[in-house]
Motif scaffolding. Structure first.
Motif, PDB file in Angstrom:
ATOM      1  N   LEU A  68       0.831  -1.202   0.000  1.00 20.40           N
ATOM      2  CA  LEU A  68       0.000   0.000   0.000  1.00 20.40           C
ATOM      3  C   LEU A  68       0.866   1.254   0.000  1.00 20.40           C
ATOM      4  O   LEU A  68       0.592   2.208  -0.748  1.00 20.40           O
ATOM      5  CB  LEU A  68      -0.914  -0.009   1.223  1.00 20.40           C
ATOM      6  N   GLY A  85       2.352   1.720  -3.395  1.00 16.28           N
ATOM      7  CA  GLY A  85       1.330   2.208  -4.308  1.00 16.28           C
ATOM      8  C   GLY A  85       1.063   3.693  -4.137  1.00 16.28           C
ATOM      9  O   GLY A  85       0.866   4.427  -5.112  1.00 16.28           O
ATOM     10  N   GLN A  86       1.071   4.134  -2.887  1.00 19.22           N
ATOM     11  CA  GLN A  86       0.879   5.558  -2.618  1.00 19.22           C
ATOM     12  C   GLN A  86       2.059   6.377  -3.126  1.00 19.22           C
ATOM     13  O   GLN A  86       1.884   7.472  -3.675  1.00 19.22           O
ATOM     14  CB  GLN A  86       0.693   5.775  -1.120  1.00 19.22           C
ATOM     15  N   LEU A 111      -2.618   0.145  -5.403  1.00 18.85           N
ATOM     16  CA  LEU A 111      -3.480   0.654  -4.334  1.00 18.85           C
ATOM     17  C   LEU A 111      -4.769  -0.157  -4.232  1.00 18.85           C
ATOM     18  O   LEU A 111      -5.180  -0.565  -3.145  1.00 18.85           O
ATOM     19  CB  LEU A 111      -3.812   2.128  -4.587  1.00 18.85           C
ATOM     20  N   ALA A 154      -9.772   4.428  -4.503  1.00 14.39           N
ATOM     21  CA  ALA A 154      -8.347   4.591  -4.788  1.00 14.39           C
ATOM     22  C   ALA A 154      -7.969   4.081  -6.170  1.00 14.39           C
ATOM     23  O   ALA A 154      -7.027   4.578  -6.795  1.00 14.39           O
ATOM     24  CB  ALA A 154      -7.521   3.851  -3.736  1.00 14.39           C
TER      25      ALA A 154
END
Length: 312
Positions: free
Chosen positions: A98, A101-102, A110, A140
């Motif tokens: 996560l 991905g951010q 995400l 997201a």
């Protein structure tokens, strides 16, 4: 201009990055049928190699590409850890994915990070948590295909909470989204959603709400689609859950022998996701305990299920 040029320079050529992409796709495509321990080891090794690459000279675009690939690998590793019963490690790896991905703003990484949270919640009985994770993931992920699977996970949660209307709404949302997407190039990649995979989730929903005829028809389709022309199983975990579905339908129809046979076949497979298989097998266990409580063969199956849950 000299500074900008130097920032864009890299000691890694395009062929290396492309080979890395191919490797990650291969690993994700082997998830369904490979021995989980071996694939987990290889996935972790490639993650370490990508970390080492970050210490070298990469261009801006290469750094982003490699970090996104690390995110996909982390998702794969987390899935394998969860399959093998290491829930704590799986959650830590999911959070790492996560974060990646951010950092690179990858809608896919995400979305699948949230999908894993929904899956973890589903198998632990936190159905409201599934709905929350599915909706956060959909927000997201934008237009990424993972939104289809997030809708399916939400539907599975509603089926277990007795929300038939909400289940149907989530399934219809997922179906419409799926039909709007092009057919995927590689349906073997675990992080790809195709029509047969969606049917696999619909099958689970119909089994939970007692639609045995529809669930059985979908189970037959899932098994047929998960076997190659030479009889090799491409997706043994899907086949196992489909056999449990057929077993539940058989038990509800009074066929104890057929239900036990199918239930044992599901439990005896080599490639299994322990939390998911335990969750669906509990449906068969419930029917057997309710309708065949005095049958020795039913008791024997329940003992086998408990043993597998205790010793993954």
């Amino acid at each position: 201009m000299e500074i900008v040029s130097r920032l864009q320079e890299s000691s890694v050529n395009a062929a290396t990055i492309n080979a890395l992409k191919i490797t990650v796709d291969r690993l994700c495509s082997e998830y369904a049928h490979s021995r989980p321990g071996e694939l987990l080891t290889e996935g972790r090794q490639w993650l370490r190699r990508i970390v080492e690459m970050q210490e070298g000279r990469l261009s801006f675009s290469q750094r982003r590409e490699t970090l996104e690939l690390a995110g996909w690998l982390a998702l794969l590793v987390g899935c394998l850890e969860y399959d093998m019963g290491d829930k704590r490690a799986a959650e830590a790896t999911r959070r790492a994915a996560l974060h990646l991905g951010q950092e690179v703003e990858s809608a896919g990484v995400l979305g699948w990070s949230h999908e894993m949270r929904a899956w973890f919640s589903l198998t632990s009985g936190d159905y409201r948590g599934v709905v929350a994770a599915a909706r956060s993931g959909a927000e997201a992920a934008g237009n990424h295909s993972v939104v289809v699977q997030l809708a399916a996970q939400e539907a599975k949660a509603w089926a277990r909470m007795g929300g038939r209307k909400e289940m149907d709404t989530a399934l219809e949302r997922g179906r419409v989204l799926l039909e709007s997407l092009p057919y995927p190039e590689n349906i073997n990649n675990h992080f790809v959603v195709d029509p047969l995979k969606f049917d696999f989730y619909v099958m689970d929903c119909y089994r939970k709400v007692g639609e045995d005829r529809l669930a059985s028809a979908l189970a037959d389709e899932v098994i047929h689609g998960a076997v190659d022309f030479n009889g090799a199983e491409r997706a043994p975990m899907r086949i196992a859950e489909a056999k449990v579905t057929l077993g539940v339908a058989a038990a509800r129809a009074g066929d104890l022998e057929g239900a036990i046979l199918l239930g044992r076949q599901a439990l005896n497979g080599e490639r299994k996701s322990l939390p998911s298989l335990a969750m669906v097998s509990q449906d068969l266990a419930g029917v057997l305990a309710d309708r065949f409580s005095n049958a020795p063969e039913a008791a024997s199956y329940l003992d086998q299920l408990q043993e597998i849950k205790r010793n993954p």
